[in-house]
Motif scaffolding. Structure first.
Motif, mmCIF file in Angstrom:
data_model
loop_
_atom_site.group_PDB
_atom_site.id
_atom_site.type_symbol
_atom_site.label_atom_id
_atom_site.label_comp_id
_atom_site.label_asym_id
_atom_site.label_seq_id
_atom_site.Cartn_x
_atom_site.Cartn_y
_atom_site.Cartn_z
ATOM 1 N N UNK A 164 -17.022 21.769 0.474
ATOM 2 C CA UNK A 164 -18.065 22.706 0.910
ATOM 3 C C UNK A 164 -18.182 22.729 2.425
ATOM 4 N N UNK A 165 -18.138 21.532 3.026
ATOM 5 C CA UNK A 165 -18.220 21.448 4.488
ATOM 6 C C UNK A 165 -17.018 22.133 5.133
ATOM 7 N N UNK A 166 -15.843 21.990 4.518
ATOM 8 C CA UNK A 166 -14.625 22.609 5.059
ATOM 9 C C UNK A 166 -14.713 24.134 5.018
ATOM 10 N N UNK A 167 -15.473 24.669 4.073
ATOM 11 C CA UNK A 167 -15.675 26.118 4.000
ATOM 12 C C UNK A 167 -16.593 26.610 5.117
ATOM 13 N N UNK A 168 -17.262 25.681 5.802
ATOM 14 C CA UNK A 168 -18.181 26.067 6.864
ATOM 15 C C UNK A 168 -19.547 26.456 6.355
ATOM 16 N N UNK A 169 -19.828 26.107 5.072
ATOM 17 C CA UNK A 169 -21.109 26.491 4.469
ATOM 18 C C UNK A 169 -22.217 25.488 4.786
ATOM 19 N N UNK A 170 -21.899 24.224 4.596
ATOM 20 C CA UNK A 170 -22.935 23.189 4.727
ATOM 21 C C UNK A 170 -22.449 22.072 5.652
ATOM 22 N N UNK A 237 -29.398 14.213 -3.103
ATOM 23 C CA UNK A 237 -28.543 15.058 -2.259
ATOM 24 C C UNK A 237 -29.401 15.797 -1.240
ATOM 25 N N UNK A 238 -29.006 15.694 0.031
ATOM 26 C CA UNK A 238 -29.708 16.396 1.100
ATOM 27 C C UNK A 238 -28.663 17.072 1.984
ATOM 28 N N UNK A 239 -28.586 18.395 1.883
ATOM 29 C CA UNK A 239 -27.600 19.164 2.629
ATOM 30 C C UNK A 239 -28.283 20.050 3.664
ATOM 31 N N UNK A 240 -27.519 20.421 4.680
ATOM 32 C CA UNK A 240 -28.013 21.278 5.760
ATOM 33 C C UNK A 240 -27.084 22.475 5.923
ATOM 34 N N UNK A 241 -27.644 23.589 6.324
ATOM 35 C CA UNK A 241 -26.826 24.761 6.618
ATOM 36 C C UNK A 241 -25.989 24.480 7.863
ATOM 37 N N UNK A 242 -24.708 24.838 7.812
ATOM 38 C CA UNK A 242 -23.823 24.592 8.947
ATOM 39 C C UNK A 242 -24.129 25.532 10.113
ATOM 40 N N UNK A 243 -24.581 26.719 9.815
ATOM 41 C CA UNK A 243 -24.897 27.722 10.832
ATOM 42 C C UNK A 243 -26.293 27.457 11.401
ATOM 43 N N UNK A 244 -26.415 27.208 12.711
ATOM 44 C CA UNK A 244 -27.730 26.944 13.310
ATOM 45 C C UNK A 244 -28.720 28.087 13.143
ATOM 46 N N UNK A 245 -28.218 29.290 12.928
ATOM 47 C CA UNK A 245 -29.086 30.457 12.814
ATOM 48 C C UNK A 245 -29.413 30.828 11.369
ATOM 49 N N UNK A 246 -28.880 30.076 10.434
ATOM 50 C CA UNK A 246 -29.042 30.430 9.029
ATOM 51 C C UNK A 246 -30.218 29.699 8.396
ATOM 52 N N UNK A 250 -30.235 30.771 -0.832
ATOM 53 C CA UNK A 250 -30.534 30.588 -2.260
ATOM 54 C C UNK A 250 -29.284 30.748 -3.121
ATOM 55 N N UNK A 251 -28.414 31.678 -2.760
ATOM 56 C CA UNK A 251 -27.187 31.862 -3.546
ATOM 57 C C UNK A 251 -26.302 30.618 -3.467
ATOM 58 N N UNK A 252 -26.206 30.048 -2.271
ATOM 59 C CA UNK A 252 -25.430 28.829 -2.102
ATOM 60 C C UNK A 252 -26.083 27.679 -2.856
#
Length: 302
Positions: A164-170, A237-246, A250-252
């Protein structure tokens, strides 16, 4: 997260403040400002700098002048009482003492903490009275043992989050932040383990305490599969959005829940899940915000 998980996390996290959930939460309100834009920092830049505990300004200064003494006391304490070599990563002043964050060397791998009392009037660290919350430390070790004997399953879970991180999502927390303000047992950038009254791991813990060099194979044999209850072992599990502006997507969020529900080769346990935006509060080390999306009912993997 369900009520049981929240209660457990309260006992783990707030105990770092040298008190109970109710009393110290009130003190925290008096001594720590609520999270604001000024205290938020990119989760990818956060190393634990700026983290603070209530009533810790004076004791923090005293601890800074006695770091070598505190480090020696902490390493000796964990070696003698828990048969574990540790590395001291951070010392943070708190009410009447200093919290010492440590990481175990090798396996079982875990993070935990001890407390060194401090006499503010005498400006003296009382290393001979060092102590730790036995429940918290024992469960940190048990979490490390659980990940150790089910390494393949945890590798599958780690591979999923890394993809998921490699996709640039989280993204997740930095290793430095886990080391410096951790204390959550077995932890990765994406999740940590917490345990309630789980009897299946107790024989593993007892065997380890008798022989810290016991093989992973023998430790696995000591695990009581038949008595395992997923509702007593939490994978948080505690994840963060990779994009600072995002904002949290909900879909993710729904996609990750679906993936976890369908995966059959990940560790057994009760999975909670929070998706935050890109920022973390540097004073509290919390990523939870008004826009965070929190799973209502845990995903149970028996």
């Amino acid at each position: 997260m369900n009520k049981k998980t929240k209660t457990l996390l309260c006992s783990v996290g707030i105990s770092l403040l040298l008190g109970g959930c109710s009393d110290e939460s009130e003190k925290t309100k008096e001594t720590q400002a609520a999270p604001s834009e000024e205290t938020k920092i990119s989760v990818q830049d956060y190393t634990g700098e700026g983290y603070a505990l209530p009533y810790g300004r004076v004791t923090d200064e005293i601890a800074d002048k006695n770091l070598a003494q505190i480090e020696e006391a902490a390493t000796s304490f964990f070696k003698e009482k828990y048969m574990t070599d540790v590395t001291v990563h951070n010392v943070v002043g708190a009410k009447d003492g200093a919290t010492v964050f440590v990481e175990s060397k090798g396996e079982p791998h875990f993070y935990t903490y001890a407390v060194v009392p401090i006499d503010e009037l005498e400006r003296k660290v009382m290393t001979e009275r060092i102590w730790a919350d036995e429940f918290q430390v024992e469960n940190a070790i048990k979490g490390g043992l659980y990940s150790m004997i089910f390494k393949e399953e945890f590798n599958q879970l780690d591979d999923y989050f890394n993809s998921l991180a490699a996709e640039g999502k989280i993204t997740g927390r930095t290793k430095e932040s886990i080391q410096n303000v951790g204390g959550h047992g077995f932890s990765t950038p994406y999740y940590f383990i917490s345990i309630a009254s789980e009897t299946s791991i107790q024989p593993v813990y007892e065997l380890f305490m008798k022989n810290p060099d016991e093989s992973a194979e023998n430790l696995r044999k000591a695990f009581k599969d038949n008595s395992f209850s997923a509702e007593n072992l939490f994978i948080n599990i505690q994840l963060f959005m990779a994009d600072p502006n995002a904002k949290p997507d909900k879909k993710l969020f729904d996609r990750i829940i679906k993936d976890l529900e369908e995966m059959t080769s990940i560790p057994r346990g009760s999975y909670s899940f929070v998706l935050n935006d890109h920022f973390i509060d540097k004073q509290s080390s919390s990523g939870m915000g008004d826009n965070s999306i929190d799973l209502v009912n845990d995903i149970i993997k028996e």
